[in-house]
Scaffold this motif. Sequence first.
Motif, PDB file in Angstrom:
ATOM      1  N   ALA A  65      12.321   7.798   3.940  1.00 32.72           N
ATOM      2  CA  ALA A  65      13.612   8.806   3.841  1.00 32.72           C
ATOM      3  C   ALA A  65      14.808   7.785   3.095  1.00 32.72           C
ATOM      4  CB  ALA A  65      14.292   8.673   5.402  1.00 32.72           C
ATOM      5  N   PHE A  66      14.515   6.319   3.336  1.00 29.47           N
ATOM      6  CA  PHE A  66      15.334   5.576   2.339  1.00 29.47           C
ATOM      7  C   PHE A  66      15.320   5.713   0.890  1.00 29.47           C
ATOM      8  CE2 PHE A  66      16.489   1.337   0.747  1.00 29.47           C
ATOM      9  CZ  PHE A  66      17.683   1.362   0.768  1.00 29.47           C
ATOM     10  N   MET A  67      13.954   5.627   0.495  1.00 24.27           N
ATOM     11  CA  MET A  67      13.512   5.932  -0.795  1.00 24.27           C
ATOM     12  C   MET A  67      13.979   7.141  -1.368  1.00 24.27           C
ATOM     13  SD  MET A  67       9.725   4.210  -0.688  1.00 24.27           S
ATOM     14  CE  MET A  67       9.360   2.667   0.500  1.00 24.27           C
ATOM     15  N   GLY A  68      13.940   8.179  -0.471  1.00 23.68           N
ATOM     16  CA  GLY A  68      14.260   9.427  -0.981  1.00 23.68           C
ATOM     17  C   GLY A  68      15.940   9.673  -1.187  1.00 23.68           C
ATOM     18  N   MET A  69      16.410   8.667  -0.736  1.00 21.70           N
ATOM     19  CA  MET A  69      18.005   8.846  -1.193  1.00 21.70           C
ATOM     20  C   MET A  69      18.193   8.607  -2.494  1.00 21.70           C
ATOM     21  SD  MET A  69      19.472   6.785   2.340  1.00 21.70           S
ATOM     22  CE  MET A  69      21.116   6.901   1.808  1.00 21.70           C
ATOM     23  N   LEU A  74      11.709  -2.434  -5.039  1.00 21.96           N
ATOM     24  CA  LEU A  74      10.789  -1.988  -5.843  1.00 21.96           C
ATOM     25  C   LEU A  74      10.182  -0.705  -5.443  1.00 21.96           C
ATOM     26  CD1 LEU A  74       8.708  -2.868  -8.025  1.00 21.96           C
ATOM     27  CD2 LEU A  74       7.448  -3.882  -6.439  1.00 21.96           C
ATOM     28  N   PRO A  75       9.739  -0.330  -4.157  1.00 23.32           N
ATOM     29  CA  PRO A  75       9.232   1.106  -4.090  1.00 23.32           C
ATOM     30  C   PRO A  75      10.346   2.169  -4.371  1.00 23.32           C
ATOM     31  CG  PRO A  75       9.363  -0.090  -2.048  1.00 23.32           C
ATOM     32  CD  PRO A  75       9.760  -1.024  -3.248  1.00 23.32           C
ATOM     33  N   LEU A  76      11.702   1.750  -4.107  1.00 22.96           N
ATOM     34  CA  LEU A  76      12.928   2.637  -4.462  1.00 22.96           C
ATOM     35  C   LEU A  76      12.990   2.749  -5.759  1.00 22.96           C
ATOM     36  CD1 LEU A  76      16.254   2.790  -2.503  1.00 22.96           C
ATOM     37  CD2 LEU A  76      16.282   2.323  -4.859  1.00 22.96           C
ATOM     38  N   SER A  77      12.946   1.903  -6.392  1.00 24.02           N
ATOM     39  CA  SER A  77      12.994   1.902  -7.879  1.00 24.02           C
ATOM     40  C   SER A  77      12.137   2.726  -8.465  1.00 24.02           C
ATOM     41  CB  SER A  77      13.147   0.726  -8.692  1.00 24.02           C
ATOM     42  OG  SER A  77      14.045  -0.193  -8.140  1.00 24.02           O
ATOM     43  N   HIS A 137       0.779  -1.282   0.093  1.00 21.48           N
ATOM     44  CA  HIS A 137       0.035  -0.005  -0.032  1.00 21.48           C
ATOM     45  C   HIS A 137       0.864   1.466   0.122  1.00 21.48           C
ATOM     46  CE1 HIS A 137      -2.874  -3.296   1.568  1.00 21.48           C
ATOM     47  NE2 HIS A 137      -3.781  -2.447   0.902  1.00 21.48           N
ATOM     48  N   ILE A 138       2.142   1.139   0.191  1.00 21.68           N
ATOM     49  CA  ILE A 138       3.177   2.372   0.182  1.00 21.68           C
ATOM     50  C   ILE A 138       3.408   2.677  -1.161  1.00 21.68           C
ATOM     51  CG2 ILE A 138       5.402   1.140   0.398  1.00 21.68           C
ATOM     52  CD1 ILE A 138       5.984   3.151   2.333  1.00 21.68           C
ATOM     53  N   LEU A 139       3.236   1.956  -2.040  1.00 23.86           N
ATOM     54  CA  LEU A 139       3.790   1.981  -3.408  1.00 23.86           C
ATOM     55  C   LEU A 139       3.069   3.448  -4.062  1.00 23.86           C
ATOM     56  CD1 LEU A 139       5.484   0.888  -5.478  1.00 23.86           C
ATOM     57  CD2 LEU A 139       3.787  -0.397  -6.603  1.00 23.86           C
ATOM     58  N   PRO A 140       1.905   3.852  -3.923  1.00 28.74           N
ATOM     59  CA  PRO A 140       1.248   5.158  -4.357  1.00 28.74           C
ATOM     60  C   PRO A 140       2.304   6.217  -3.714  1.00 28.74           C
ATOM     61  CG  PRO A 140      -0.450   3.491  -3.912  1.00 28.74           C
ATOM     62  CD  PRO A 140       0.711   2.971  -3.507  1.00 28.74           C
ATOM     63  N   TRP A 141       2.458   5.908  -2.428  1.00 25.80           N
ATOM     64  CA  TRP A 141       3.043   7.020  -1.709  1.00 25.80           C
ATOM     65  C   TRP A 141       4.800   7.265  -2.333  1.00 25.80           C
ATOM     66  CZ3 TRP A 141       0.590  10.575   0.789  1.00 25.80           C
ATOM     67  CH2 TRP A 141      -0.778   9.921   1.461  1.00 25.80           C
ATOM     68  N   ALA A 142       5.175   6.121  -2.649  1.00 24.65           N
ATOM     69  CA  ALA A 142       6.665   6.143  -3.060  1.00 24.65           C
ATOM     70  C   ALA A 142       6.547   6.940  -4.508  1.00 24.65           C
ATOM     71  CB  ALA A 142       7.113   4.468  -3.433  1.00 24.65           C
ATOM     72  N   LEU A 143       5.490   6.653  -5.393  1.00 20.85           N
ATOM     73  CA  LEU A 143       5.514   7.466  -6.720  1.00 20.85           C
ATOM     74  C   LEU A 143       5.271   8.901  -6.182  1.00 20.85           C
ATOM     75  CD1 LEU A 143       2.832   5.020  -8.426  1.00 20.85           C
ATOM     76  CD2 LEU A 143       5.468   5.437  -8.718  1.00 20.85           C
ATOM     77  N   ALA A 144       4.382   9.377  -5.419  1.00 17.64           N
ATOM     78  CA  ALA A 144       4.350  10.795  -4.968  1.00 17.64           C
ATOM     79  C   ALA A 144       5.556  11.343  -4.556  1.00 17.64           C
ATOM     80  CB  ALA A 144       3.371  10.985  -3.873  1.00 17.64           C
ATOM     81  N   LEU A 145       6.155  10.489  -3.660  1.00 16.42           N
ATOM     82  CA  LEU A 145       7.563  10.989  -3.199  1.00 16.42           C
ATOM     83  C   LEU A 145       8.652  11.119  -4.521  1.00 16.42           C
ATOM     84  CD1 LEU A 145       9.754  11.454  -1.122  1.00 16.42           C
ATOM     85  CD2 LEU A 145      10.224   8.747  -0.949  1.00 16.42           C
TER      86      LEU A 145
END
Length: 472
Positions: free
Chosen positions: A396-400, A429-432, A244-252
């Motif tokens: 924060a990790f994905m934002g890096m 996956l979400p980081l990518s 469920h965090i994947l849409p937030w990863a896209l927004a990030l």
Amino acid sequence: MDNQPATQKTDKPTERKSQSQRLACRCVRCMGERPFIFILSALVGVGTGIMACLLKQAIAHISELISAHLPSQGPDWSLLAVPAVGVMIVVGLKHLWFKGNISHGVRVIREHIKSDNAHLPTQITYSPLVSTAITLGLGGSAGAEGPIAFSGAALGSCAARGFGITGRMAMIMMACGAGAGIAAIFKAPIGGALFVLECLRMGLGSFGVMVLFVTTLVAAITATALQGFTLDLVMDQVTYYNPHILPWALALGVFCGVYSLYYSYIMKLIERWLNRMQNPWIKGCLAGVLTGVCLLLFPSLYGEGYKVMSQMLNGNFSALTFGTMLSGATPTPGLILIVATGILAIKCFATSLSYNGGGVTGEFAPTLFAGCFAGYVFGAGCNYLFGTDLPVSQLAFMGMAGVMAGAIRAPLMAIFLVVEMSSAYSLLLPLSATASISFGIVRGFTADSFFTRRMDRKNGLMWKLLRLMHLK
């Protein structure tokens, strides 16, 4: 070998070869040309790994000597002078001892590749490392990867020259040394190889790619072994992400892309301003003092920032207020969010001043630092303003990867480098997704490289579509 011999041959019997060149010829006759190149590239990887380890230790020792005297409560006014002292020492070294250009190492390597020139002076194997240790150890807010890539490239160039390797293979050895530097400093062999392909844009054949991966793998293993098989970024609890965090990863990714444009703009704007100053001593002193102002406001900007990033990835956000003018206040979520936003806003100023003001630093670690704060500000901001329950440390990790992909314009390198240096492969996956969206946002506005000296032009896909619509 791209139809060019690896070892230098001559029809002049009177021309004397060096002892190393005669050894290379004997090795080629005994084992063949390609095995010899693989062995030589592995040796370059070992040497670069050792240099990266020594550089990290030197930066750590100098930083500890300075930071041991910093108070945890209230600002330390000595920070106004510490970065200026470091920059002035480096400016003196560059003018009195080190000759030639040892700053902006990645740019210099790209220029050598573009001009098909594989010759780098032997001095480059050590002069950027000494200067970087002083700059970062005394408070420069940047990274060490550009200088170690420069020194690694010089080591590859010297190895090729010493063993009589010429032509295309000498260029490959230089590029492999640069990739080994990135692989060693980040302990990320794939990331180091992708640096050569994405940032240096070095065209390699199949054999060249194999040599590159051998060099980066050996360099990363050497550096990791010498540092006790530890990670620079340790996440105590790495769990598989919630889908469920994947849409937030896209927004990030969108947020990181917009911030990357701001980051790149400020970096180049400060560089253009500093380049107008003809006197290197005045420029270095002013840049050092302004960097000190940034550190006085937010001591978390000191050095490379790996300790701060590790604290954020493990949920210790209250540490951001230590040493600031707000350190006496209770670290509420709102206060921490304000401090983090301030750090995110001025990080690019501090990095550009350290990078372009006379010091010798790198440009990759700052984007990781800024990305970590971008992910935190996005996640904590959503939780604070909208009452969501987002995993801030994971964002924060994905934002890096998001800011590195957008600012440096190297998404594959950013993705693999971040997961390799933390071993958090479950978040790949979400980081990518974050890195890809961020890169796409930046490319929509500009097609220019981060390493060009000019300001980013409005030549991205979005501007082209707008011009096309206007013409119609």
